[in-house]
Enzyme design. Structure first.
Site, PDB file in Angstrom:
ATOM      1  N   CYS A 263      29.192 -21.758 -36.030  1.00 24.17           N
ATOM      2  CA  CYS A 263      29.260 -22.029 -37.456  1.00 24.17           C
ATOM      3  C   CYS A 263      30.679 -22.060 -38.012  1.00 24.17           C
ATOM      4  O   CYS A 263      31.462 -21.154 -37.796  1.00 24.17           O
ATOM      5  CB  CYS A 263      28.475 -20.963 -38.193  1.00 24.17           C
ATOM      6  SG  CYS A 263      28.532 -21.183 -39.939  1.00 24.17           S
TER       7      CYS A 263
ATOM      8  N   GLU B 288      29.920 -34.738 -35.430  1.00 27.57           N
ATOM      9  CA  GLU B 288      29.319 -33.898 -34.397  1.00 27.57           C
ATOM     10  C   GLU B 288      27.886 -33.572 -34.727  1.00 27.57           C
ATOM     11  O   GLU B 288      27.489 -33.483 -35.893  1.00 27.57           O
ATOM     12  CB  GLU B 288      30.079 -32.585 -34.293  1.00 27.57           C
ATOM     13  CG  GLU B 288      31.449 -32.765 -33.737  1.00 27.57           C
ATOM     14  CD  GLU B 288      32.067 -31.429 -33.436  1.00 27.57           C
ATOM     15  OE1 GLU B 288      32.880 -31.366 -32.532  1.00 27.57           O
ATOM     16  OE2 GLU B 288      31.724 -30.451 -34.107  1.00 27.57           O
TER      17      GLU B 288
ATOM     18  N   HIS C 218      27.110 -16.958 -49.851  1.00 33.65           N
ATOM     19  CA  HIS C 218      28.358 -16.385 -49.323  1.00 33.65           C
ATOM     20  C   HIS C 218      29.050 -15.350 -50.201  1.00 33.65           C
ATOM     21  O   HIS C 218      30.057 -14.759 -49.779  1.00 33.65           O
ATOM     22  CB  HIS C 218      29.364 -17.471 -48.951  1.00 33.65           C
ATOM     23  CG  HIS C 218      28.846 -18.452 -47.934  1.00 33.65           C
ATOM     24  ND1 HIS C 218      28.094 -18.084 -46.832  1.00 33.65           N
ATOM     25  CD2 HIS C 218      28.954 -19.819 -47.860  1.00 33.65           C
ATOM     26  CE1 HIS C 218      27.790 -19.167 -46.126  1.00 33.65           C
ATOM     27  NE2 HIS C 218      28.268 -20.217 -46.723  1.00 33.65           N
TER      28      HIS C 218
END
Ligand code: SF4
Length: 372
Positions: free
Chosen positions: A345, A91, A226
């Protein structure tokens, strides 16, 4: 026999060299193909005669096809499902925004509509981040440099692409050679993108970060951090065991000293995992000596496979306030785009059709997106 993409720069250059054909013709071929992707080699005028038989026997203008396209309801995000010649799918997501929105120093902003292309570098991903749908697919294969560039060719027929971010499927630095070669093509004729408008995102492959500045001086680096401490990182990102936080931060110090460039830090907000006040302070301390922009990313639940929940708006806002107020770190909250087409996301995993598909009436997948 599998044909190579004509945008595989190393391959076509070497074949031209072997055949004694000047590589000077290669950008002309790329320009022609970018404008006429369904062309035949014989359509391209004024090439040396030996080049036609070589192109016919070894290369295809495009090895991939645009299988489907889905536009979000607000028309801001377009997701492309691209079929590779080995039948796998990747994608790419186009995000369009208007720089004239809002004000700058009390005056209207200059510019106009701009598009950013979020691009894939692998089919699937080895990194296995727990919050990411791509991670749940496992790793299938690397894309060639030509297959990476072809995503830009497909997207450029839909929108004028100004920025490219490697934040789609895959860990770009795990496919380092192809990614570097693809970026070199994108920044040369006929695409001529600025390196400053290309961003490579990584979970923190330290040995590759160390090379990146030498190979592509000026390219932007985004790090998917993260978590502010190693144990939380390992919990949500298994790859963190191989690339410990301390070593990653040391590598980034050296990278920033050499490159003198800002580093973008991506931080996905997971309720009760990494979004408390103490985590904001830990992150602030970790980053206070760096020149960074932190991008807080609201988590997109990935259907029933997700073990995480999104942080509340209040928590995201408080997190941002700590980083900005206490540590003076520029911190943005990523605007959510394309959720209704699973183009936001961390949502990537191939499935179902969508009613706004405009190429084939088949279904798509999703991907990570991002706007810096
Ligand atoms: S977040 Fe990026 S690196 Fe992690 S599994 Fe997903 S695609 Fe791979």
């Amino acid at each position: 026999m599998a044909y190579r993409s004509v945008f595989d720069a190393g391959e076509i250059t070497s074949e031209f060299d072997k055949a004694g054909i000047s590589s000077h013709f290669i950008p002309c071929i790329w320009k022609w193909v970018a404008r006429n992707p369904s062309c035949e080699w014989s359509d391209i005028p004024s090439l040396p005669s030996a080049s036609y038989s070589l192109l016919n026997s070894k290369f295809k203008p495009l090895t991939s096809t645009l299988h489907s396209r889905v536009d979000s309801s607000d028309q801001v995000t377009t997701k492309l499902l691209i079929k590779l010649q080995n039948e796998a799918f990747v994608e790419a997501v186009i995000m369009t925004y208007d720089t004239r929105l809002g004000k700058y120093c009390g005056k209207p902003r200059p510019g106009g509509p701009r598009s950013t292309l979020c691009i894939s570098s692998q089919v699937g991903c080895k990194m296995g981040c727990k919050f990411c749908a791509t991670g749940s697919m496992g790793f299938k294969s690397n894309l060639s440099s030509g297959e990476i560039v072809e995503q830009l060719v497909h997207a450029s027929r839909i929108s004028s692409i100004r920025n490219v971010v490697f934040m789609g499927m895959g860990e770009p630095l795990n496919n380092y050679t192809a990614v570097v070669e693809a970026i070199r093509v994108m920044t040369s004729s006929p695409f001529q993108l600025s390196l400053k408008r290309i961003t490579v995102s990584t979970v923190g492959i330290t040995h590759a970060i160390s090379k990146l500045h030498n190979d592509l001086p000026g390219v932007n680096l985004a790090v998917s951090l993260h978590a502010p401490v190693q144990d939380i990182r390992c919990q949500i990102m298994p790859a963190a065991r191989a690339f410990p936080l301390e070593k990653l931060m040391d590598t980034l110090q050296v990278y920033q000293k050499n490159s003198k460039q800002k580093i973008f830090i991506e931080y996905i907000m997971l309720n009760g995992v990494n979004d408390e006040d103490q985590h904001a302070h830990q992150l602030g301390k970790l980053l206070e000596t760096f020149d960074v922009v932190v991008n807080l990313i609201p988590f997109n639940p990935i259907g029933s496979i997700s073990q995480f929940r999104s942080s509340s708006d209040v928590k995201v806002s408080n997190f941002q306030k700590v980083l900005r107020g206490t540590y003076n770190i520029r911190t943005t909250v990523r605007k959510q785009m394309g959720q209704d087409i699973s183009g936001a996301c961390g949502q990537l995993v191939v499935n179902l059709p969508n009613k706004r598909s405009s190429v084939n009436a088949e279904r798509l997948t999703d991907i990570e997106d991002l706007r810096l």
